[in-house]
Design a protein around this motif. Structure first.
Motif, PDB file in Angstrom:
ATOM      1  N   SER A 122      -4.242   8.116  -7.879  1.00 24.47           N
ATOM      2  CA  SER A 122      -3.755   8.845  -8.931  1.00 24.47           C
ATOM      3  C   SER A 122      -4.958   9.703  -9.686  1.00 24.47           C
ATOM      4  CB  SER A 122      -3.002   8.501  -9.480  1.00 24.47           C
ATOM      5  OG  SER A 122      -3.183   7.470 -10.413  1.00 24.47           O
ATOM      6  N   ASP A 123      -6.067   9.885  -9.112  1.00 30.36           N
ATOM      7  CA  ASP A 123      -7.272  10.309  -9.687  1.00 30.36           C
ATOM      8  C   ASP A 123      -7.695   9.623 -11.283  1.00 30.36           C
ATOM      9  OD1 ASP A 123      -7.317  12.180  -8.093  1.00 30.36           O
ATOM     10  OD2 ASP A 123      -6.197  13.833  -9.041  1.00 30.36           O
ATOM     11  N   ASN A 124      -7.498   8.341 -10.752  1.00 28.56           N
ATOM     12  CA  ASN A 124      -8.177   7.371 -11.952  1.00 28.56           C
ATOM     13  C   ASN A 124      -7.183   7.589 -13.251  1.00 28.56           C
ATOM     14  OD1 ASN A 124     -10.159   6.223 -10.827  1.00 28.56           O
ATOM     15  ND2 ASN A 124     -11.499   8.203 -11.054  1.00 28.56           N
ATOM     16  N   HIS A 125      -5.856   7.842 -13.182  1.00 25.89           N
ATOM     17  CA  HIS A 125      -5.023   7.918 -14.335  1.00 25.89           C
ATOM     18  C   HIS A 125      -5.167   6.417 -14.970  1.00 25.89           C
ATOM     19  CE1 HIS A 125      -3.318  11.761 -13.474  1.00 25.89           C
ATOM     20  NE2 HIS A 125      -2.676  11.544 -14.646  1.00 25.89           N
ATOM     21  N   LYS A 126      -4.565   6.156 -15.983  1.00 26.65           N
ATOM     22  CA  LYS A 126      -4.298   5.014 -16.643  1.00 26.65           C
ATOM     23  C   LYS A 126      -3.169   4.262 -16.264  1.00 26.65           C
ATOM     24  CE  LYS A 126      -5.230   2.697 -21.244  1.00 26.65           C
ATOM     25  NZ  LYS A 126      -5.318   3.000 -22.575  1.00 26.65           N
ATOM     26  N   ILE A 127      -3.451   2.879 -15.518  1.00 23.86           N
ATOM     27  CA  ILE A 127      -2.156   2.459 -15.160  1.00 23.86           C
ATOM     28  C   ILE A 127      -2.011   0.864 -15.638  1.00 23.86           C
ATOM     29  CG2 ILE A 127      -0.950   1.412 -13.118  1.00 23.86           C
ATOM     30  CD1 ILE A 127      -1.407   4.520 -13.137  1.00 23.86           C
ATOM     31  N   LYS A 128      -1.050   0.554 -16.065  1.00 24.33           N
ATOM     32  CA  LYS A 128      -0.775  -0.726 -16.841  1.00 24.33           C
ATOM     33  C   LYS A 128       0.327  -1.500 -15.761  1.00 24.33           C
ATOM     34  CE  LYS A 128      -1.954  -0.110 -21.522  1.00 24.33           C
ATOM     35  NZ  LYS A 128      -2.893  -1.377 -21.689  1.00 24.33           N
TER      36      LYS A 128
ATOM     37  N   PRO B  93      -1.045  -8.227 -10.041  1.00 22.64           N
ATOM     38  CA  PRO B  93      -0.681  -7.023 -10.592  1.00 22.64           C
ATOM     39  C   PRO B  93      -1.838  -6.083 -10.864  1.00 22.64           C
ATOM     40  CG  PRO B  93       0.275  -8.895 -11.759  1.00 22.64           C
ATOM     41  CD  PRO B  93      -0.431  -9.551 -10.788  1.00 22.64           C
ATOM     42  N   THR B  94      -3.140  -6.796 -11.325  1.00 21.12           N
ATOM     43  CA  THR B  94      -4.145  -5.971 -11.548  1.00 21.12           C
ATOM     44  C   THR B  94      -4.580  -5.344 -10.356  1.00 21.12           C
ATOM     45  OG1 THR B  94      -4.812  -7.948 -13.125  1.00 21.12           O
ATOM     46  CG2 THR B  94      -6.262  -6.241 -12.701  1.00 21.12           C
ATOM     47  N   ARG B  95      -4.605  -5.920  -9.382  1.00 19.51           N
ATOM     48  CA  ARG B  95      -5.137  -5.299  -7.987  1.00 19.51           C
ATOM     49  C   ARG B  95      -4.356  -4.014  -7.611  1.00 19.51           C
ATOM     50  NH1 ARG B  95      -5.228  -9.150  -3.100  1.00 19.51           N
ATOM     51  NH2 ARG B  95      -2.783  -9.251  -3.534  1.00 19.51           N
ATOM     52  N   PHE B  96      -3.044  -4.191  -7.843  1.00 22.06           N
ATOM     53  CA  PHE B  96      -2.035  -3.228  -7.697  1.00 22.06           C
ATOM     54  C   PHE B  96      -2.321  -1.975  -8.509  1.00 22.06           C
ATOM     55  CE2 PHE B  96       2.707  -1.516  -7.685  1.00 22.06           C
ATOM     56  CZ  PHE B  96       2.729  -1.006  -6.328  1.00 22.06           C
ATOM     57  N   GLY B  97      -2.465  -2.371  -9.983  1.00 22.86           N
ATOM     58  CA  GLY B  97      -2.692  -1.114 -10.662  1.00 22.86           C
ATOM     59  C   GLY B  97      -3.933  -0.360 -10.565  1.00 22.86           C
ATOM     60  N   LYS B  98      -4.953  -1.140 -10.252  1.00 26.65           N
ATOM     61  CA  LYS B  98      -6.157  -0.465  -9.707  1.00 26.65           C
ATOM     62  C   LYS B  98      -6.047   0.542  -8.448  1.00 26.65           C
ATOM     63  CE  LYS B  98      -9.677  -3.641 -11.569  1.00 26.65           C
ATOM     64  NZ  LYS B  98     -10.393  -4.989 -11.432  1.00 26.65           N
ATOM     65  N   GLU B  99      -5.305   0.204  -7.610  1.00 25.81           N
ATOM     66  CA  GLU B  99      -4.743   0.703  -6.444  1.00 25.81           C
ATOM     67  C   GLU B  99      -4.327   1.976  -6.687  1.00 25.81           C
ATOM     68  OE1 GLU B  99      -4.762   1.574  -2.142  1.00 25.81           O
ATOM     69  OE2 GLU B  99      -5.947   0.376  -3.344  1.00 25.81           O
ATOM     70  N   ILE B 100      -3.112   1.965  -7.612  1.00 26.76           N
ATOM     71  CA  ILE B 100      -2.296   3.083  -7.962  1.00 26.76           C
ATOM     72  C   ILE B 100      -3.193   4.041  -8.821  1.00 26.76           C
ATOM     73  CG2 ILE B 100      -0.465   4.001  -9.472  1.00 26.76           C
ATOM     74  CD1 ILE B 100       1.039   1.257  -8.642  1.00 26.76           C
ATOM     75  N   SER B 101      -4.086   3.470  -9.627  1.00 29.28           N
ATOM     76  CA  SER B 101      -5.108   4.271 -10.419  1.00 29.28           C
ATOM     77  C   SER B 101      -6.086   5.104  -9.499  1.00 29.28           C
ATOM     78  CB  SER B 101      -5.920   3.373 -11.382  1.00 29.28           C
ATOM     79  OG  SER B 101      -6.862   4.195 -12.045  1.00 29.28           O
TER      80      SER B 101
ATOM     81  N   GLY C 221       0.858  -1.183   0.008  1.00 26.61           N
ATOM     82  CA  GLY C 221      -0.066   0.219  -0.115  1.00 26.61           C
ATOM     83  C   GLY C 221       0.793   1.179   0.032  1.00 26.61           C
ATOM     84  N   LEU C 222       1.977   1.256   0.605  1.00 22.48           N
ATOM     85  CA  LEU C 222       2.989   2.239   0.836  1.00 22.48           C
ATOM     86  C   LEU C 222       3.505   2.823  -0.714  1.00 22.48           C
ATOM     87  CD1 LEU C 222       4.377   4.401   2.587  1.00 22.48           C
ATOM     88  CD2 LEU C 222       6.253   2.571   2.650  1.00 22.48           C
ATOM     89  N   GLU C 223       3.882   1.396  -1.378  1.00 20.19           N
ATOM     90  CA  GLU C 223       4.414   1.600  -2.648  1.00 20.19           C
ATOM     91  C   GLU C 223       3.364   2.086  -3.696  1.00 20.19           C
ATOM     92  OE1 GLU C 223       7.157  -0.620  -4.891  1.00 20.19           O
ATOM     93  OE2 GLU C 223       7.901  -1.816  -3.069  1.00 20.19           O
ATOM     94  N   ALA C 224       2.447   1.466  -3.491  1.00 18.35           N
ATOM     95  CA  ALA C 224       1.247   2.019  -4.358  1.00 18.35           C
ATOM     96  C   ALA C 224       1.003   3.722  -4.070  1.00 18.35           C
ATOM     97  CB  ALA C 224      -0.032   1.538  -4.080  1.00 18.35           C
ATOM     98  N   LYS C 225       1.088   4.011  -2.916  1.00 21.85           N
ATOM     99  CA  LYS C 225       0.727   5.492  -2.638  1.00 21.85           C
ATOM    100  C   LYS C 225       1.802   6.398  -3.166  1.00 21.85           C
ATOM    101  CE  LYS C 225       1.293   7.825   1.243  1.00 21.85           C
ATOM    102  NZ  LYS C 225       1.450   7.935   2.824  1.00 21.85           N
ATOM    103  N   TYR C 226       3.101   5.917  -3.178  1.00 18.65           N
ATOM    104  CA  TYR C 226       4.245   6.622  -3.652  1.00 18.65           C
ATOM    105  C   TYR C 226       4.206   6.705  -5.179  1.00 18.65           C
ATOM    106  CZ  TYR C 226       6.244   8.595   0.340  1.00 18.65           C
ATOM    107  OH  TYR C 226       6.559   9.120   1.592  1.00 18.65           O
ATOM    108  N   MET C 227       3.885   5.558  -5.665  1.00 20.64           N
ATOM    109  CA  MET C 227       3.908   5.427  -7.283  1.00 20.64           C
ATOM    110  C   MET C 227       2.766   6.434  -7.663  1.00 20.64           C
ATOM    111  SD  MET C 227       4.587   1.590  -8.419  1.00 20.64           S
ATOM    112  CE  MET C 227       6.229   0.765  -8.036  1.00 20.64           C
ATOM    113  N   ALA C 228       1.711   6.456  -6.990  1.00 17.42           N
ATOM    114  CA  ALA C 228       0.745   7.330  -7.416  1.00 17.42           C
ATOM    115  C   ALA C 228       1.183   8.679  -7.528  1.00 17.42           C
ATOM    116  CB  ALA C 228      -0.664   7.223  -6.436  1.00 17.42           C
TER     117      ALA C 228
END
Length: 206
Positions: free
Chosen positions: A122-128, A111-119, A84-91
Motif C-alpha cells: 500500500s505504498d508504505n502506509h503506516k500499518i499497526k 502480526p508484524t510480518r503481516f503488517g509489513k506486507e500490507i504496508s 497473502g491474498l488477505e494482505a493484498k485486499y487489505m492493502a
C-alpha cells in the motif's frame, strides 16, 4: 488525523466469499463508535449487527468493502498463499481510504510480518497489525461488523435457493448440501470453495 480499521469475515467457511472491510474516521470521532456500542461482531446478534452497520456508515468519513470470490480463494490456497491474498485486499482498502494510520486484524501467526506486507503493498502506509484487533480497537470492531453483515447478506441470498446451513465445515447441514449437490450435478456450485479439505474429500469419495 484519519484512523482506519480493517477486518475480515468468512475465512473459515467452505462456501461464500471472504469479505474484507475497512472504515476511516477522524481520530476525534472514534468515541462516537464506542458510544454506539460497537464491539467485535462475534459478540453481537445478527439483528444488532444490522442495526449497527447502518449507524457506522453514517458516522465514519469513508468505508470500503471488498468481496473475494471462492475462485480467487481456491487459487490462493493452491499456492499456499491465503494470508497473502488477505494482505493484498487489505492493502487495497488502505489505498482506497488513504488514512494516516491503519489498524488491522492479523490472520498471520506473525502480526508484524503481516503488517509489513500490507504496508509494502500500500505504498508504505503506516500499518499497526495485531491479533484479536477486533476486540482491542473499536475502529477494527466497526470494520468487523461491516464485513460480517456484508457476508451474511450474500449467504442469505444463496439460502433463498439452497438449504446451506451455516456454511462451516462443522455444520452437518452444510456438508449434506455440498454432498447432495455434487452427487446430482457432478460439479460444485460456484459459491463453494473447492480447495477446502472437506470439499475435496466429497469430490474424491464420489
Amino acid at each position: 488525523m484519519q484512523i482506519c480499521g480493517i477486518d475480515d469475515a468468512g475465512r473459515g467457511p467452505m462456501l461464500g466469499p471472504l469479505v474484507i472491510a475497512g472504515i476511516s474516521i477522524d481520530k476525534k470521532n472514534i468515541n462516537k463508535l464506542s458510544k454506539l456500542g460497537v464491539r467485535d461482531s462475534k459478540k453481537l446478534t445478527p439483528k444488532l449487527r444490522e442495526h449497527l452497520y447502518k449507524k457506522i456508515i453514517e458516522i465514519v468519513d469513508d468505508y470500503y468493502i471488498a468481496k473475494i470470490s471462492p475462485r480467487s480463494i481456491d487459487a490462493s490456497v493452491k499456492k499456499h498463499c491465503l494470508n497473502g491474498l488477505e494482505a493484498k485486499y487489505m492493502a487495497k482498502v488502505v489505498l482506497k481510504l488513504n488514512p494516516d494510520v491503519s489498524y488491522v486484524d492479523s490472520c498471520d501467526v506473525n502480526p508484524t510480518r503481516f503488517g509489513k506486507e500490507i504496508s509494502k503493498l500500500s505504498d508504505n502506509h503506516k500499518i499497526k497489525s495485531y491479533h484479536r484487533a477486533d476486540s482491542r480497537f473499536v475502529v477494527v470492531s466497526a470494520a468487523s461488523i461491516l464485513a460480517k453483515v456484508s457476508r451474511d447478506r450474500v449467504i442469505m441470498k444463496l439460502r433463498k435457493d439452497h438449504n446451506l446451513g451455516s456454511g462451516y465445515p462443522s455444520d452437518p447441514v452444510t456438508v449434506k448440501f455440498v454432498k447432495k449437490y455434487y452427487k446430482k450435478n457432478h460439479e460444485m456450485p460456484k459459491f463453494v470453495r473447492k480447495s477446502w479439505k472437506p470439499v475435496q474429500k466429497i469430490i474424491k469419495n464420489n
